[in-house]
Design an enzyme around this catalytic site. Structure first.
Site, PDB file in Angstrom:
ATOM      1  CD  GLU A  73      -2.783   1.183   2.494  1.00 20.53           C
ATOM      2  OE1 GLU A  73      -3.841   1.823   2.431  1.00 20.53           O
ATOM      3  OE2 GLU A  73      -2.435   0.532   3.509  1.00 20.53           O
ATOM      4  CB  CYS A  95      -5.054  -1.208   4.237  1.00 24.87           C
ATOM      5  SG  CYS A  95      -4.232  -0.993   5.846  1.00 24.87           S
ATOM      6  CE  LYS A 144      -8.060   1.483   3.089  1.00 21.21           C
ATOM      7  NZ  LYS A 144      -6.899   2.081   3.809  1.00 21.21           N
TER       8      LYS A 144
END
Length: 287
Positions: free
Chosen positions: A51, A161, A120
């Site tokens: 990331e 994440c 995301k």
């Protein structure tokens, strides 16, 4: 159905690059080629970056390092994937589009073409008193699409994440035929020791898939200190690859016959009571 399930190919090598991210974007982009070359020379077919691989992670860095897609970073990713003939999961970068900033993962095929752009979907907004407060939503906007891609080896699902905490996303990817879930991620020194490995094991066992989470290397001088410990978990919940905190590449041979055996031995995916409960996407995954 993936080719591997037809007996054409049952194993392939996955490489996860735990990059020490520099404050200078150019330095990070230059390192990508060197590290992907090393991974490819070791037989890796799918290579993954962490990331925010091109710039430090943090709300104050997102806007100043944001770029359009296609742009400088994705050009490097495309050229690198093509040069070394690998599927390259480009971790994530801050993406700017129509006045908004996204935390975005791009994936490139061995011919250099971009296979997907995943933004995301769950933003990291938390407050653990006395330990960590972080609000991605101060700068970032959430994505609105789920993304998978096909390879000659298997189908892969992508999250970033904080997405790892949401079991429904992994369940949907498994329903769509994914056998490998990849999460470029940067857990911190509070959530990392507590939940990093636990969440990966949960997603792997619940869905009988391989789960890979790839972190930046730990830099204790950064404003946001990543936990590191890039990890791969197999469908039985065993850790089959794990890094420390330093910059490194870890390799795991993904065994899809083993995955198939686990699903036959404990056939929970076939035993779900869809007459009583159901988890489903409200839109199709891309592509």
């Amino acid at each position: 159905m993936c080719n591997n399930m037809l007996g054409a190919m049952t194993k392939f090598r996955l490489a996860l690059i735990q990059l020490m991210v520099s404050p200078l974007k150019a330095n990070n982009l230059n390192r990508v080629g060197t590290l992907v070359k090393e991974a490819a020379s070791r037989g890796a077919k799918i290579v993954t970056l962490p990331e925010c691989f091109n710039s430090p992670y943090g709300t104050k860095y997102f806007r100043e390092n944001a770029e359009s897609i296609p742009g400088e970073s994705t050009k490097v990713l495309s050229e690198t994937a093509k040069e070394f003939g690998v599927y390259l999961i480009g971790g994530s970068i801050p993406e700017k589009d129509d006045g908004k900033i996204y935390n975005t993962c791009t994936v490139f095929a061995p011919d250099g073409s971009m296979l997907l752009k995943y933004r995301k979907i769950h933003l990291f907004d938390i407050d653990v008193p006395g330990k960590i407060t972080f609000q991605e939503s101060e700068t970032l906007s959430p994505g609105n699409e789920l993304c998978t891609f096909d390879t000659p080896y298997c189908k892969v699902g992508i999250g970033i994440c904080y997405d790892l905490r949401f079991a429904e996303l992994a369940q949907i990817y498994a329903q769509k035929g994914c056998q490998l879930l990849v999460y470029p991620a940067a857990f911190n020194m509070t959530t990392g020791p507590a939940h990093w490995e636990l969440l990966q094991k949960a997603r792997a066992v619940d869905n009988q898939v391989y789960v890979a989470a790839v972190s930046p290397a730990r830099n204790d001088k950064s404003s946001y200190v990543a936990w590191g410990h890039t990890t791969v978990v197999n469908p039985w919940g065993e850790v089959v690859g794990k890094a420390g905190s330093e910059e490194t590449i870890i390799y795991t041979d993904i065994d899809l016959k083993y995955l198939s055996d686990i699903r036959q031995q404990i056939p929970v995916l076939k035993q779900k009571r869809h007459d009583l409960y159901r988890v489903q996407a409200v839109q199709d995954c891309r592509p």
